[in-house]
Design a protein around this motif. Structure first.
Motif, PDB file in Angstrom:
ATOM      1  N   THR A  36      -3.574   1.750   4.306  1.00 35.12           N
ATOM      2  CA  THR A  36      -4.018   1.744   5.766  1.00 35.12           C
ATOM      3  C   THR A  36      -3.220   2.700   6.451  1.00 35.12           C
ATOM      4  O   THR A  36      -3.144   2.613   7.678  1.00 35.12           O
ATOM      5  N   GLY A  37      -3.102   3.762   5.933  1.00 36.07           N
ATOM      6  CA  GLY A  37      -2.863   4.863   6.628  1.00 36.07           C
ATOM      7  C   GLY A  37      -1.494   4.973   7.346  1.00 36.07           C
ATOM      8  O   GLY A  37      -1.440   5.571   8.337  1.00 36.07           O
ATOM      9  N   CYS A  38      -0.537   4.360   6.655  1.00 34.07           N
ATOM     10  CA  CYS A  38       0.842   4.312   7.434  1.00 34.07           C
ATOM     11  C   CYS A  38       1.442   5.739   7.646  1.00 34.07           C
ATOM     12  O   CYS A  38       1.921   6.048   8.859  1.00 34.07           O
ATOM     13  N   LEU A  39       1.122   6.716   6.770  1.00 32.97           N
ATOM     14  CA  LEU A  39       1.650   8.157   7.083  1.00 32.97           C
ATOM     15  C   LEU A  39       0.932   8.818   8.052  1.00 32.97           C
ATOM     16  O   LEU A  39       1.445   9.490   8.996  1.00 32.97           O
ATOM     17  N   TRP A  40      -0.289   8.395   8.607  1.00 35.48           N
ATOM     18  CA  TRP A  40      -1.101   8.881   9.639  1.00 35.48           C
ATOM     19  C   TRP A  40      -0.832   8.164  11.018  1.00 35.48           C
ATOM     20  O   TRP A  40      -1.733   8.334  11.750  1.00 35.48           O
ATOM     21  N   GLY A  57       0.790  -1.280   0.146  1.00 30.56           N
ATOM     22  CA  GLY A  57      -0.051   0.086  -0.009  1.00 30.56           C
ATOM     23  C   GLY A  57       0.758   1.178   0.008  1.00 30.56           C
ATOM     24  O   GLY A  57       2.075   1.104  -0.168  1.00 30.56           O
ATOM     25  N   ASP A  58       0.255   2.233   0.040  1.00 33.95           N
ATOM     26  CA  ASP A  58       0.869   3.777  -0.180  1.00 33.95           C
ATOM     27  C   ASP A  58       2.022   3.749   1.063  1.00 33.95           C
ATOM     28  O   ASP A  58       1.813   3.884   2.317  1.00 33.95           O
ATOM     29  N   VAL A  59       3.325   3.974   0.452  1.00 32.34           N
ATOM     30  CA  VAL A  59       4.302   4.326   1.274  1.00 32.34           C
ATOM     31  C   VAL A  59       4.295   5.632   1.822  1.00 32.34           C
ATOM     32  O   VAL A  59       4.710   6.070   2.908  1.00 32.34           O
ATOM     33  N   GLN A  60       4.213   6.547   0.816  1.00 33.64           N
ATOM     34  CA  GLN A  60       4.286   7.940   1.049  1.00 33.64           C
ATOM     35  C   GLN A  60       5.635   8.588   1.801  1.00 33.64           C
ATOM     36  O   GLN A  60       5.680   9.384   2.724  1.00 33.64           O
ATOM     37  N   GLY A  61       6.817   8.053   1.384  1.00 28.21           N
ATOM     38  CA  GLY A  61       7.998   8.453   2.217  1.00 28.21           C
ATOM     39  C   GLY A  61       8.314   7.990   3.672  1.00 28.21           C
ATOM     40  O   GLY A  61       8.963   8.281   4.161  1.00 28.21           O
ATOM     41  N   CYS A  62       7.691   6.756   3.796  1.00 29.42           N
ATOM     42  CA  CYS A  62       7.687   6.140   5.166  1.00 29.42           C
ATOM     43  C   CYS A  62       8.664   5.093   4.906  1.00 29.42           C
ATOM     44  O   CYS A  62       8.450   3.848   5.148  1.00 29.42           O
ATOM     45  N   GLN A  91       1.381  -6.924   7.824  1.00 28.34           N
ATOM     46  CA  GLN A  91       1.321  -5.536   8.441  1.00 28.34           C
ATOM     47  C   GLN A  91       2.427  -5.323   9.256  1.00 28.34           C
ATOM     48  O   GLN A  91       2.768  -6.021  10.042  1.00 28.34           O
ATOM     49  N   VAL A  92       2.631  -3.837   9.271  1.00 33.06           N
ATOM     50  CA  VAL A  92       3.564  -3.466  10.431  1.00 33.06           C
ATOM     51  C   VAL A  92       2.980  -2.275  10.763  1.00 33.06           C
ATOM     52  O   VAL A  92       2.388  -1.262  10.049  1.00 33.06           O
ATOM     53  N   ALA A  93       3.109  -1.779  12.153  1.00 35.57           N
ATOM     54  CA  ALA A  93       2.755  -0.577  12.669  1.00 35.57           C
ATOM     55  C   ALA A  93       3.800   0.553  12.305  1.00 35.57           C
ATOM     56  O   ALA A  93       5.018   0.204  11.681  1.00 35.57           O
ATOM     57  N   ALA A  94       3.049   1.644  11.866  1.00 37.62           N
ATOM     58  CA  ALA A  94       3.981   2.867  11.248  1.00 37.62           C
ATOM     59  C   ALA A  94       5.151   3.047  12.142  1.00 37.62           C
ATOM     60  O   ALA A  94       4.964   3.462  13.593  1.00 37.62           O
ATOM     61  N   VAL A  95       6.225   2.725  11.936  1.00 37.74           N
ATOM     62  CA  VAL A  95       7.835   2.916  12.354  1.00 37.74           C
ATOM     63  C   VAL A  95       7.863   4.567  12.924  1.00 37.74           C
ATOM     64  O   VAL A  95       8.239   4.989  13.822  1.00 37.74           O
ATOM     65  N   HIS A 142      -4.635   4.686  -2.155  1.00 36.65           N
ATOM     66  CA  HIS A 142      -5.214   6.027  -2.218  1.00 36.65           C
ATOM     67  C   HIS A 142      -6.347   6.584  -1.251  1.00 36.65           C
ATOM     68  O   HIS A 142      -6.343   7.731  -0.987  1.00 36.65           O
ATOM     69  N   TRP A 143      -6.820   5.266  -0.727  1.00 35.43           N
ATOM     70  CA  TRP A 143      -7.888   5.884   0.264  1.00 35.43           C
ATOM     71  C   TRP A 143      -8.012   5.371   1.611  1.00 35.43           C
ATOM     72  O   TRP A 143      -8.218   4.110   2.095  1.00 35.43           O
ATOM     73  N   SER A 144      -7.159   6.085   2.427  1.00 41.56           N
ATOM     74  CA  SER A 144      -6.767   5.613   3.738  1.00 41.56           C
ATOM     75  C   SER A 144      -7.927   5.626   4.812  1.00 41.56           C
ATOM     76  O   SER A 144      -7.918   4.513   5.769  1.00 41.56           O
ATOM     77  N   ALA A 145      -9.058   6.297   4.482  1.00 43.31           N
ATOM     78  CA  ALA A 145     -10.098   6.301   5.348  1.00 43.31           C
ATOM     79  C   ALA A 145     -11.084   4.849   4.926  1.00 43.31           C
ATOM     80  O   ALA A 145     -11.773   4.653   5.870  1.00 43.31           O
ATOM     81  N   LEU A 146     -10.750   4.417   3.875  1.00 43.51           N
ATOM     82  CA  LEU A 146     -11.451   3.147   3.688  1.00 43.51           C
ATOM     83  C   LEU A 146     -10.557   1.909   4.152  1.00 43.51           C
ATOM     84  O   LEU A 146     -11.151   1.242   4.900  1.00 43.51           O
ATOM     85  N   GLY A 147      -9.366   2.204   4.400  1.00 41.06           N
ATOM     86  CA  GLY A 147      -8.383   1.196   5.327  1.00 41.06           C
ATOM     87  C   GLY A 147      -8.389  -0.097   4.183  1.00 41.06           C
ATOM     88  O   GLY A 147      -8.717  -0.095   3.027  1.00 41.06           O
ATOM     89  N   LEU A 148      -8.009  -1.104   5.129  1.00 42.68           N
ATOM     90  CA  LEU A 148      -7.738  -2.367   4.335  1.00 42.68           C
ATOM     91  C   LEU A 148      -9.284  -3.000   3.752  1.00 42.68           C
ATOM     92  O   LEU A 148     -10.015  -3.128   4.623  1.00 42.68           O
ATOM     93  N   HIS A 149      -9.200  -3.375   2.544  1.00 45.30           N
ATOM     94  CA  HIS A 149     -10.695  -3.609   2.013  1.00 45.30           C
ATOM     95  C   HIS A 149     -10.285  -5.023   1.032  1.00 45.30           C
ATOM     96  O   HIS A 149      -9.697  -4.783   0.073  1.00 45.30           O
TER      97      HIS A 149
END
Length: 270
Positions: free
Chosen positions: A242-246, A7-12, A262-266, A225-232
């Motif tokens: 799944t909103g790693c950035l947030w 999913g979306d990495v966005q620099g993480c 899955q891993v929790a956002a470091v 793209h849709w972090s408010a949707l989450g894993l679907h």
């Protein structure tokens, strides 16, 4: 060999390293697919871009809206957002090579029974049609027309597809569907103002993957793209933002058996 869709990495970058360690990834054996938005807003966009590019043929990346935003900023056609993390990329000695590599990524990837895009597909598009339309954008982005294309890419119109669309309107509609869409009407008119969960759908619209009779149901669409949707994970669609950035999680989905890692956002703990 296994294929993991991330999913979306966005620099993480640190979360990405934690995830590939968890899945036991080996570049000589496995493949990583990225649903786009590999950079921006996270703290290590440059490191992430270099790391994914460095994977070579082991990585397949489709372009997301943040990736295109970087290309527009670099070309001087987009004002900077206060929360972007692009300056280290722009200042890097290998910036031109990184930007050229990013611009050469596809808008859509189709393999077997899977189709990967960043956001979604309009309900009237078949997979072959969507792949051909993505190719139109890729040809311009990878050719001499890149600057002109990027200069007039931003905008929400046209919001509805027509085969009669031409020029920049045609290209912008394709890009918006594949990199920005969340909600649309049953007829395929896109709506860009609402960004919350599916329950926040505007009147007359619904999540794009809920439209009855979608013409691309021959394949499972993989997107983010849709972090408010989450894993679907549902019939014909797997959503992996799944909103790693947030402060959420970074997710990988193994194509061979549908197993989720899955891993929790470091970054959230720093």
């Amino acid at each position: 060999m296994a294929t993991y869709v991330i999913g979306d990495v966005q620099g993480c970058h640190d979360s990405l390293l934690a995830l590939v360690t968890k899945i036991g990834f080996r570049r000589t054996r496995d493949r990583l697919w990225f649903v786009g938005d590999i950079i921006n807003r996270g703290p290590k966009s440059l490191e992430t871009l270099r790391a994914i590019r460095g994977l070579g043929e082991a990585a397949t990346v489709v372009l997301g809206n943040h990736d295109l935003y970087l290309l527009m900023v670099a070309a001087g056609w987009r004002k900077r957002g206060k929360d972007d993390t692009l300056q280290p990329i722009l200042d890097a000695p290998d910036a031109d090579n990184l930007l050229d590599w990013l611009a050469s990524r596809p808008l859509m990837h189709v393999e077997g029974s899977f189709a990967m895009v960043h956001a979604g597909l309009l309900p009237q598009w078949t997979i072959p049609q969507a792949r051909a339309l993505a190719g139109e954008v890729e040809a311009v982005l990878q050719g001499a027309g890149r600057q002109t294309f990027l200069a007039d890419l931003a905008g929400n119109t046209p919001a509805e597809w027509s085969d009669a669309l031409t020029g920049q309107d045609r290209l912008r509609c394709i890009v918006n569907a594949m990199t920005r869409m969340r909600f649309c009407t049953p007829g395929g008119e896109m709506e860009f103002k609402h960004k919350g969960p599916p329950s926040n759908a505007p009147a007359g619209a619904m999540p794009w993957f809920c439209v009855p009779g979608r013409q691309h149901d021959s394949h499972t669409v993989l997107a983010g793209h849709w972090s408010a949707l989450g894993l679907h994970i549902g019939p014909g669609f797997v959503g992996l933002d799944t909103g790693c950035l947030w402060g959420g999680k970074l997710t990988a989905y193994r194509l061979e058996d549908g197993k989720v890692f899955q891993v929790a956002a470091v970054e959230a703990g720093k």
